[in-house]
Each structure stands twice: as C-alpha cells, then as structure tokens.
Design a protein around this motif. Structure first.
Motif, PDB file in Angstrom:
ATOM      1  N   ASN A 135       0.860  -1.170   0.000  1.00 24.13           N
ATOM      2  CA  ASN A 135       0.000   0.000   0.000  1.00 24.13           C
ATOM      3  C   ASN A 135       0.904   1.230   0.000  1.00 24.13           C
ATOM      4  OD1 ASN A 135      -1.654   2.274   0.965  1.00 24.13           O
ATOM      5  ND2 ASN A 135      -3.240   0.720   1.226  1.00 24.13           N
ATOM      6  N   VAL A 136       0.996   1.900  -1.168  1.00 26.04           N
ATOM      7  CA  VAL A 136       1.943   3.001  -1.330  1.00 26.04           C
ATOM      8  C   VAL A 136       1.566   4.184  -0.453  1.00 26.04           C
ATOM      9  CG1 VAL A 136       2.988   4.576  -3.000  1.00 26.04           C
ATOM     10  CG2 VAL A 136       2.426   2.244  -3.676  1.00 26.04           C
ATOM     11  N   GLU A 137       0.268   4.452  -0.323  1.00 25.90           N
ATOM     12  CA  GLU A 137      -0.172   5.592   0.471  1.00 25.90           C
ATOM     13  C   GLU A 137       0.166   5.405   1.944  1.00 25.90           C
ATOM     14  OE1 GLU A 137      -4.033   8.503   0.609  1.00 25.90           O
ATOM     15  OE2 GLU A 137      -4.386   6.358   0.358  1.00 25.90           O
ATOM     16  N   GLU A 138      -0.025   4.182   2.455  1.00 27.00           N
ATOM     17  CA  GLU A 138       0.253   3.898   3.861  1.00 27.00           C
ATOM     18  C   GLU A 138       1.703   3.495   4.104  1.00 27.00           C
ATOM     19  OE1 GLU A 138      -2.452   0.864   5.075  1.00 27.00           O
ATOM     20  OE2 GLU A 138      -4.240   2.098   4.766  1.00 27.00           O
ATOM     21  N   ARG A 139       2.479   3.308   3.017  1.00 27.92           N
ATOM     22  CA  ARG A 139       3.859   2.819   3.100  1.00 27.92           C
ATOM     23  C   ARG A 139       3.904   1.512   3.894  1.00 27.92           C
ATOM     24  NH1 ARG A 139       7.962   6.312   1.802  1.00 27.92           N
ATOM     25  NH2 ARG A 139       9.370   5.287   3.260  1.00 27.92           N
ATOM     26  N   CYS A 140       3.004   0.611   3.532  1.00 27.50           N
ATOM     27  CA  CYS A 140       2.850  -0.640   4.276  1.00 27.50           C
ATOM     28  C   CYS A 140       3.001  -1.829   3.332  1.00 27.50           C
ATOM     29  CB  CYS A 140       1.472  -0.671   4.943  1.00 27.50           C
ATOM     30  SG  CYS A 140       1.168  -2.157   5.908  1.00 27.50           S
ATOM     31  N   VAL A 141       3.796  -2.829   3.755  1.00 30.89           N
ATOM     32  CA  VAL A 141       3.996  -4.066   2.984  1.00 30.89           C
ATOM     33  C   VAL A 141       3.392  -5.219   3.776  1.00 30.89           C
ATOM     34  CG1 VAL A 141       5.687  -5.623   1.942  1.00 30.89           C
ATOM     35  CG2 VAL A 141       6.126  -3.153   1.990  1.00 30.89           C
ATOM     36  N   ARG A 142       2.597  -6.050   3.097  1.00 25.64           N
ATOM     37  CA  ARG A 142       1.955  -7.185   3.769  1.00 25.64           C
ATOM     38  C   ARG A 142       2.161  -8.463   2.959  1.00 25.64           C
ATOM     39  NH1 ARG A 142      -1.899  -3.014   4.445  1.00 25.64           N
ATOM     40  NH2 ARG A 142      -2.315  -2.510   6.648  1.00 25.64           N
ATOM     41  N   VAL A 143       2.276  -9.571   3.667  1.00 25.24           N
ATOM     42  CA  VAL A 143       2.295 -10.891   3.055  1.00 25.24           C
ATOM     43  C   VAL A 143       1.122 -11.662   3.653  1.00 25.24           C
ATOM     44  CG1 VAL A 143       3.550 -13.049   2.746  1.00 25.24           C
ATOM     45  CG2 VAL A 143       4.792 -10.883   2.747  1.00 25.24           C
ATOM     46  N   ALA A 144       0.153 -12.017   2.787  1.00 30.99           N
ATOM     47  CA  ALA A 144      -1.065 -12.697   3.246  1.00 30.99           C
ATOM     48  C   ALA A 144      -1.688 -11.941   4.413  1.00 30.99           C
ATOM     49  CB  ALA A 144      -0.760 -14.142   3.642  1.00 30.99           C
ATOM     50  N   GLN A 145      -1.768 -10.613   4.264  1.00 29.30           N
ATOM     51  CA  GLN A 145      -2.369  -9.695   5.244  1.00 29.30           C
ATOM     52  C   GLN A 145      -1.541  -9.516   6.520  1.00 29.30           C
ATOM     53  OE1 GLN A 145      -4.965  -7.830   4.241  1.00 29.30           O
ATOM     54  NE2 GLN A 145      -4.701  -8.971   2.334  1.00 29.30           N
ATOM     55  N   ARG A 200      15.036  -9.864   2.317  1.00 31.80           N
ATOM     56  CA  ARG A 200      14.811 -11.276   1.995  1.00 31.80           C
ATOM     57  C   ARG A 200      14.432 -12.067   3.256  1.00 31.80           C
ATOM     58  NH1 ARG A 200      19.526 -11.419  -2.016  1.00 31.80           N
ATOM     59  NH2 ARG A 200      18.510 -11.655  -4.033  1.00 31.80           N
ATOM     60  N   LYS A 201      15.129 -11.795   4.322  1.00 32.06           N
ATOM     61  CA  LYS A 201      14.878 -12.513   5.579  1.00 32.06           C
ATOM     62  C   LYS A 201      13.466 -12.227   6.085  1.00 32.06           C
ATOM     63  CE  LYS A 201      16.606 -13.044  10.307  1.00 32.06           C
ATOM     64  NZ  LYS A 201      17.610 -12.595  11.296  1.00 32.06           N
ATOM     65  N   LYS A 202      13.070 -10.964   6.059  1.00 30.28           N
ATOM     66  CA  LYS A 202      11.749 -10.598   6.566  1.00 30.28           C
ATOM     67  C   LYS A 202      10.639 -11.172   5.692  1.00 30.28           C
ATOM     68  CE  LYS A 202      13.271  -6.405   8.940  1.00 30.28           C
ATOM     69  NZ  LYS A 202      13.174  -4.914   9.058  1.00 30.28           N
ATOM     70  N   LEU A 203      10.853 -11.159   4.370  1.00 30.86           N
ATOM     71  CA  LEU A 203       9.865 -11.752   3.462  1.00 30.86           C
ATOM     72  C   LEU A 203       9.747 -13.258   3.690  1.00 30.86           C
ATOM     73  CD1 LEU A 203      10.832  -9.823   0.223  1.00 30.86           C
ATOM     74  CD2 LEU A 203       8.603  -9.692   1.344  1.00 30.86           C
ATOM     75  N   ALA A 204      10.887 -13.927   3.835  1.00 28.92           N
ATOM     76  CA  ALA A 204      10.896 -15.380   4.041  1.00 28.92           C
ATOM     77  C   ALA A 204      10.219 -15.752   5.355  1.00 28.92           C
ATOM     78  CB  ALA A 204      12.324 -15.908   4.014  1.00 28.92           C
ATOM     79  N   GLU A 205      10.435 -14.947   6.387  1.00 30.86           N
ATOM     80  CA  GLU A 205       9.838 -15.232   7.702  1.00 30.86           C
ATOM     81  C   GLU A 205       8.317 -15.167   7.657  1.00 30.86           C
ATOM     82  OE1 GLU A 205      11.746 -12.406  10.223  1.00 30.86           O
ATOM     83  OE2 GLU A 205      13.458 -13.708  10.660  1.00 30.86           O
ATOM     84  N   LYS A 206       7.775 -14.385   6.704  1.00 31.04           N
ATOM     85  CA  LYS A 206       6.320 -14.297   6.549  1.00 31.04           C
ATOM     86  C   LYS A 206       5.789 -15.302   5.525  1.00 31.04           C
ATOM     87  CE  LYS A 206       5.621 -10.825   9.363  1.00 31.04           C
ATOM     88  NZ  LYS A 206       4.814 -10.957  10.607  1.00 31.04           N
ATOM     89  N   GLY A 207       6.692 -16.141   4.996  1.00 30.32           N
ATOM     90  CA  GLY A 207       6.269 -17.163   4.045  1.00 30.32           C
ATOM     91  C   GLY A 207       6.093 -16.668   2.629  1.00 30.32           C
ATOM     92  N   CYS A 208       6.738 -15.558   2.306  1.00 27.66           N
ATOM     93  CA  CYS A 208       6.600 -14.984   0.970  1.00 27.66           C
ATOM     94  C   CYS A 208       7.568 -15.638  -0.005  1.00 27.66           C
ATOM     95  CB  CYS A 208       6.876 -13.482   1.018  1.00 27.66           C
ATOM     96  SG  CYS A 208       6.657 -12.653  -0.572  1.00 27.66           S
ATOM     97  N   GLY A 209       7.138 -15.805  -1.252  1.00 25.27           N
ATOM     98  CA  GLY A 209       8.023 -16.324  -2.279  1.00 25.27           C
ATOM     99  C   GLY A 209       9.201 -15.388  -2.507  1.00 25.27           C
ATOM    100  N   ASP A 210      10.268 -15.926  -3.075  1.00 25.60           N
ATOM    101  CA  ASP A 210      11.485 -15.141  -3.269  1.00 25.60           C
ATOM    102  C   ASP A 210      11.405 -14.352  -4.577  1.00 25.60           C
ATOM    103  OD1 ASP A 210      13.956 -14.045  -3.085  1.00 25.60           O
ATOM    104  OD2 ASP A 210      15.060 -15.881  -3.520  1.00 25.60           O
ATOM    105  N   PHE A 211      10.918 -13.102  -4.472  1.00 25.32           N
ATOM    106  CA  PHE A 211      10.816 -12.240  -5.643  1.00 25.32           C
ATOM    107  C   PHE A 211      12.134 -11.538  -5.961  1.00 25.32           C
ATOM    108  CE2 PHE A 211       6.366 -12.417  -4.207  1.00 25.32           C
ATOM    109  CZ  PHE A 211       5.712 -12.668  -5.411  1.00 25.32           C
ATOM    110  N   LEU A 212      13.019 -11.453  -4.970  1.00 26.50           N
ATOM    111  CA  LEU A 212      14.251 -10.686  -5.139  1.00 26.50           C
ATOM    112  C   LEU A 212      15.364 -11.556  -5.713  1.00 26.50           C
ATOM    113  CD1 LEU A 212      14.282  -8.611  -1.814  1.00 26.50           C
ATOM    114  CD2 LEU A 212      13.499  -7.913  -4.077  1.00 26.50           C
TER     115      LEU A 212
END
Length: 225
Positions: A135-145, A200-212
């Motif tokens: 969410n660009v306006e809120e500057r918020c990144v979420r993985v599966a909410q 990468r670590k934070k994305l992986a900890e939330k179960g996100c696929g490796d986009f980077l």
C-alpha cells in the motif's frame, strides 16, 4: 520520496533544500535549463518543483518534457509570473499545481504533499503480487495480510525494485535513488547488500516467495515471472 528542484535563485534554492531534507525527502537540484534537462532525461523523480524564469531557457519547456516522458511524476510550478494566463498555461501543459512567488515553505510543502496524494490515488495506490501487497499511500507491505515491519531504507529500496519489476536495477541507481546528489556520502555499497539481505529474511519469515534476485556484479531484480 525523491524531489527535483529546478531554481536559479541560490538563497531560495538552499532554503527549499534544507526544508525538504528535514522533512525526510531525497533532494536533487538544478540551477538552469540545461542542467535541469539533463536531470530529467537521466533520472526518475516522484515530484519536480520547477521555476519558469531560468537564465538559459523557459521552465515551461521542462514541464512539457517531464510530463511527456515521466507521466507519474508530480509537477509543481513556482514562479513570479502571476497572471491568470500564466497559471492556465502552466496547468494546461501538464503541471499539477502552480504557486506564485514569494511563498511560505510550509505552503510549498503542503502543495507538494497534496500533489503526491493525488498521484498515489491516480497511479497504483496498491501493488499486488500474489500474497504480497504494498500500500503506497500507507507505506505498508503485507504478506497474506501480515504486515512486514521495514525500516525506511528497506522500504524505499523495496518499492524502487518493485516499480522497476523484471528489470535489473544497478547498485549505482539504488544509491542514487536513496541519496540523490549526495550519494558520495555512501562510503560503499555494503549498506545496499545489508538492506536487501534483511528484506529477503523478513519476506521469508512471513512465508513470501522469493521475488528478489541478485544479478551478481550488477545489482538486483524484483522478478515476477
């Protein structure tokens, strides 16, 4: 947010630069038409503040070029030209707002933020890639909410990579995006490696696929396919 200020009055330029740096913006500047043209042809900006009365050219031409080539950039004209015809002309060729000199810096700041809020609503308020959303306006990144808690630098690097998805982004361009004209203050690019590693670590900890993806010796890519 990265701002370009094209202004030939040295005292006013320095005041604007100091003010917006305190507000947390990355600032670059040009003091004439030629250097302003070089900036907008070679770099991308979230917003440009453009004076019309430049010593070697008309700022209106820069507004036209910027609007034609960089449609997502916010454009704010600042000028001593105060006729209704001047305002209408500036807005008609692509400026988002027109502020007459002299002005208060707090009003300039409010105008810039208003322009950028409109741009966020107009262009990609929320970016979604499978379970990943930004969410660009809120500057918020979420993985599966589930929200990722990113530092300011981590978020800015991540959003820059996302907006250049499926393209290789060099370390030079990342440093320039973060530091602007003051990128030489970064002693090395180790800080980029560290921030990407943490992302990468934070994305992986939330179960996100490796986009980077790392493009060794060059930079990074946010890859969606």
């Amino acid at each position: 947010m990265k701002i370009l200020i094209i202004e030939d009055e040295a005292e006013l330029l320095n005041l604007i630069l100091r003010y917006f740096k305190r507000e947390g913006f990355v600032c670059e500047f040009a003091t004439d038409y030629k250097s302003g043209l070089k900036k907008i042809n070679n770099y991308e900006y979230d917003c440009a503040i453009i004076d019309l009365n430049l010593p070697d050219g008309d700022g209106l031409k820069l507004v036209k070029i910027l609007r034609k080539d960089h449609t997502e950039a916010g454009i704010l004209i600042v000028s001593a030209r105060d006729t209704l015809e001047d305002k209408i002309n500036g807005l008609d060729i692509g400026a988002d707002d027109y502020l007459i000199k002299p002005f208060n810096l707090s009003e300039l700041n409010a105008r810039v933020k208003a322009v950028m809020r409109r741009k966020i609503n107009e262009f990609n308020k929320e970016l979604v890639f499978g379970e990943l959303s930004i969410n660009v306006e809120e500057r918020c990144v979420r993985v599966a909410q589930n929200e990722l808690f990113l530092t300011k630098k981590e978020y800015n690097i991540f959003l820059y990579l996302v907006r250049n998805k499926n393209r290789v982004v060099t370390k030079d361009s990342i440093a320039e995006h973060l530091w602007g004209d003051y990128m030489d203050e970064a002693v090395s690019y180790d800080f980029i490696y560290t921030h990407v590693k943490n992302l990468r670590k934070k994305l992986a900890e939330k179960g996100c696929g490796d986009f980077l993806r790392t493009v060794y010796g060059i930079g990074y890519k946010f890859q969606t396919h």
